[in-house]
Design a protein around this motif. Structure first.
Motif, PDB file in Angstrom:
ATOM      1  N   ALA A  35      41.014  19.854   6.114  1.00 45.64           N
ATOM      2  CA  ALA A  35      41.546  19.337   7.324  1.00 45.64           C
ATOM      3  C   ALA A  35      42.891  18.543   6.598  1.00 45.64           C
ATOM      4  O   ALA A  35      43.055  18.027   5.722  1.00 45.64           O
ATOM      5  CB  ALA A  35      40.609  18.166   7.823  1.00 45.64           C
ATOM      6  N   GLY A  36      44.125  18.894   7.558  1.00 50.55           N
ATOM      7  CA  GLY A  36      45.291  18.230   7.072  1.00 50.55           C
ATOM      8  C   GLY A  36      46.015  17.366   8.302  1.00 50.55           C
ATOM      9  O   GLY A  36      45.837  17.656   9.413  1.00 50.55           O
ATOM     10  N   PHE A  37      46.545  16.240   7.837  1.00 49.15           N
ATOM     11  CA  PHE A  37      47.280  15.307   8.740  1.00 49.15           C
ATOM     12  C   PHE A  37      48.658  14.817   8.396  1.00 49.15           C
ATOM     13  O   PHE A  37      48.699  14.774   7.402  1.00 49.15           O
ATOM     14  CB  PHE A  37      46.135  13.967   8.735  1.00 49.15           C
ATOM     15  CG  PHE A  37      44.844  14.335   8.979  1.00 49.15           C
ATOM     16  CD1 PHE A  37      44.243  14.563  10.323  1.00 49.15           C
ATOM     17  CD2 PHE A  37      43.998  14.492   7.657  1.00 49.15           C
ATOM     18  CE1 PHE A  37      42.631  14.683  10.342  1.00 49.15           C
ATOM     19  CE2 PHE A  37      42.618  14.704   7.836  1.00 49.15           C
ATOM     20  CZ  PHE A  37      42.016  14.757   9.052  1.00 49.15           C
ATOM     21  N   ALA A  38      49.268  14.932   9.514  1.00 50.36           N
ATOM     22  CA  ALA A  38      50.855  14.528   9.138  1.00 50.36           C
ATOM     23  C   ALA A  38      51.187  13.695  10.402  1.00 50.36           C
ATOM     24  O   ALA A  38      50.883  13.878  11.399  1.00 50.36           O
ATOM     25  CB  ALA A  38      51.670  15.666   8.825  1.00 50.36           C
ATOM     26  N   ASP A  39      52.097  12.596  10.013  1.00 57.47           N
ATOM     27  CA  ASP A  39      52.659  11.780  10.960  1.00 57.47           C
ATOM     28  C   ASP A  39      54.130  12.159  11.760  1.00 57.47           C
ATOM     29  O   ASP A  39      54.173  11.803  12.877  1.00 57.47           O
ATOM     30  CB  ASP A  39      52.706  10.114  10.885  1.00 57.47           C
ATOM     31  CG  ASP A  39      51.427   9.429  11.470  1.00 57.47           C
ATOM     32  OD1 ASP A  39      51.056   9.971  12.410  1.00 57.47           O
ATOM     33  OD2 ASP A  39      51.575   8.417  11.128  1.00 57.47           O
ATOM     34  N   ASP A  40      54.789  12.771  10.609  1.00 50.53           N
ATOM     35  CA  ASP A  40      56.279  13.173  11.167  1.00 50.53           C
ATOM     36  C   ASP A  40      56.287  14.398  10.803  1.00 50.53           C
ATOM     37  O   ASP A  40      57.224  14.675   9.853  1.00 50.53           O
ATOM     38  CB  ASP A  40      57.171  12.119  10.324  1.00 50.53           C
ATOM     39  CG  ASP A  40      58.683  12.239  10.859  1.00 50.53           C
ATOM     40  OD1 ASP A  40      58.645  12.965  12.038  1.00 50.53           O
ATOM     41  OD2 ASP A  40      59.351  11.935  10.170  1.00 50.53           O
ATOM     42  N   TRP A  41      55.558  15.450  11.440  1.00 51.50           N
ATOM     43  CA  TRP A  41      55.555  16.736  10.983  1.00 51.50           C
ATOM     44  C   TRP A  41      56.956  17.321  11.283  1.00 51.50           C
ATOM     45  O   TRP A  41      57.658  17.243  12.476  1.00 51.50           O
ATOM     46  CB  TRP A  41      54.455  17.668  12.040  1.00 51.50           C
ATOM     47  CG  TRP A  41      54.202  18.989  11.682  1.00 51.50           C
ATOM     48  CD1 TRP A  41      54.008  19.387  10.366  1.00 51.50           C
ATOM     49  CD2 TRP A  41      54.384  19.945  12.367  1.00 51.50           C
ATOM     50  NE1 TRP A  41      54.067  20.943  10.480  1.00 51.50           N
ATOM     51  CE2 TRP A  41      54.161  21.161  11.516  1.00 51.50           C
ATOM     52  CE3 TRP A  41      54.640  20.296  13.714  1.00 51.50           C
ATOM     53  CZ2 TRP A  41      54.047  22.644  12.209  1.00 51.50           C
ATOM     54  CZ3 TRP A  41      54.831  21.573  14.505  1.00 51.50           C
ATOM     55  CH2 TRP A  41      54.298  22.702  13.624  1.00 51.50           C
ATOM     56  N   ILE A  42      57.365  18.090  10.270  1.00 49.73           N
ATOM     57  CA  ILE A  42      58.719  18.702  10.092  1.00 49.73           C
ATOM     58  C   ILE A  42      59.924  17.961  10.649  1.00 49.73           C
ATOM     59  O   ILE A  42      60.686  18.557  11.354  1.00 49.73           O
ATOM     60  CB  ILE A  42      58.766  20.070  10.625  1.00 49.73           C
ATOM     61  CG1 ILE A  42      58.358  20.203  12.224  1.00 49.73           C
ATOM     62  CG2 ILE A  42      58.022  20.951   9.794  1.00 49.73           C
ATOM     63  CD1 ILE A  42      58.571  21.833  12.511  1.00 49.73           C
ATOM     64  N   GLY A  43      59.804  16.383  10.459  1.00 50.20           N
ATOM     65  CA  GLY A  43      60.650  15.591  10.926  1.00 50.20           C
ATOM     66  C   GLY A  43      61.072  15.505  12.571  1.00 50.20           C
ATOM     67  O   GLY A  43      62.014  15.231  12.974  1.00 50.20           O
ATOM     68  N   ARG A  44      59.884  15.924  13.289  1.00 50.67           N
ATOM     69  CA  ARG A  44      60.128  15.779  14.553  1.00 50.67           C
ATOM     70  C   ARG A  44      59.169  14.858  15.409  1.00 50.67           C
ATOM     71  O   ARG A  44      58.946  15.063  16.528  1.00 50.67           O
ATOM     72  CB  ARG A  44      59.670  17.397  15.271  1.00 50.67           C
ATOM     73  CG  ARG A  44      60.770  18.358  14.807  1.00 50.67           C
ATOM     74  CD  ARG A  44      60.225  19.729  14.961  1.00 50.67           C
ATOM     75  NE  ARG A  44      59.727  19.956  16.361  1.00 50.67           N
ATOM     76  CZ  ARG A  44      59.082  21.010  17.109  1.00 50.67           C
ATOM     77  NH1 ARG A  44      59.028  22.141  16.149  1.00 50.67           N
ATOM     78  NH2 ARG A  44      58.797  21.127  18.061  1.00 50.67           N
ATOM     79  N   ASP A  45      59.005  13.783  14.687  1.00 50.20           N
ATOM     80  CA  ASP A  45      58.320  12.660  15.149  1.00 50.20           C
ATOM     81  C   ASP A  45      57.071  13.119  15.817  1.00 50.20           C
ATOM     82  O   ASP A  45      56.625  12.634  16.942  1.00 50.20           O
ATOM     83  CB  ASP A  45      59.143  12.027  16.146  1.00 50.20           C
ATOM     84  CG  ASP A  45      58.250  10.391  16.510  1.00 50.20           C
ATOM     85  OD1 ASP A  45      57.513   9.909  15.489  1.00 50.20           O
ATOM     86  OD2 ASP A  45      58.758   9.949  17.521  1.00 50.20           O
TER      87      ASP A  45
END
Length: 178
Positions: free
Chosen positions: A136-146
């Motif tokens: 399971a992966g989590f990101a808040d600002d995925w590929i710099g697109r907010d």
């Protein structure tokens, strides 16, 4: 490569190294020439081959850090290099069960239309019998697109003769605006 992307990843990696100061450190590196590379359904190389390199240090305490780099050739922009920094902790409870928590920082050699595509992700993985991995992966600002990004993925690893390995993965991404 922009220095600011490295500065963001470097403190995290130095802390990981310091935490395992009393443990023995092991290193590994690999180099590959690939004709195509696909990551989470995105083709990373549109034309020609790519050189990929990976260097990793790991401690007996379960801590690891590393860097992976590859030429990229996206059909939709002019980025040419991806360098990913990672660090984490691996815990093995038995020959059948292990887990990882990993922080990754994906960085690129240039912005696209003034937008940085650099981003960080936290991954949690469970490994069963050295063949199955559930992530399971989590990101808040995925590929710099907010955008908030979550991924779930299952992978099966099957050893083949002459140290070759076959992998099969199935995953799903979920993305929404922050």
């Amino acid at each position: 490569m922009r220095i600011c992307a490295f500065r963001r990843a470097c403190p995290f990696l130095l802390v990981l190294l310091g935490m395992g100061a009393n443990a023995e450190i092991h290193g590994e590196a690999n180099l590959a020439v690939v004709s195509n590379s696909v990551y989470r359904g995105v083709k990373l190389i549109d034309h020609g081959a790519a050189l990929q390199a990976r260097v990793q240090a790991r401690s007996d305490a379960g801590l690891y850090i590393g860097v992976w780099a590859s030429r990229v050739d996206y059909p939709f922009d002019d980025r040419a290099l991806e360098v990913d920094y990672f660090g984490g902790y691996h815990k093995r409870w038995s020959p059948q069960l292990a887990a990882d928590i990993t922080f990754l920082r994906y960085t690129y050699d240039k912005d696209v239309n003034g937008v940085s595509y650099d981003w960080g992700e936290i991954q949690l993985a469970i490994h069963l019998r050295d063949r199955w991995t559930f992530l399971a992966g989590f990101a808040d600002d995925w590929i710099g697109r907010d955008e908030r990004h979550q991924i779930i993925e299952g992978t099966y690893r099957h050893p083949l003769p002459h140290t070759f390995v076959a992998y099969a993965s199935l995953g799903r991404q979920f993305t929404d605006r922050n």
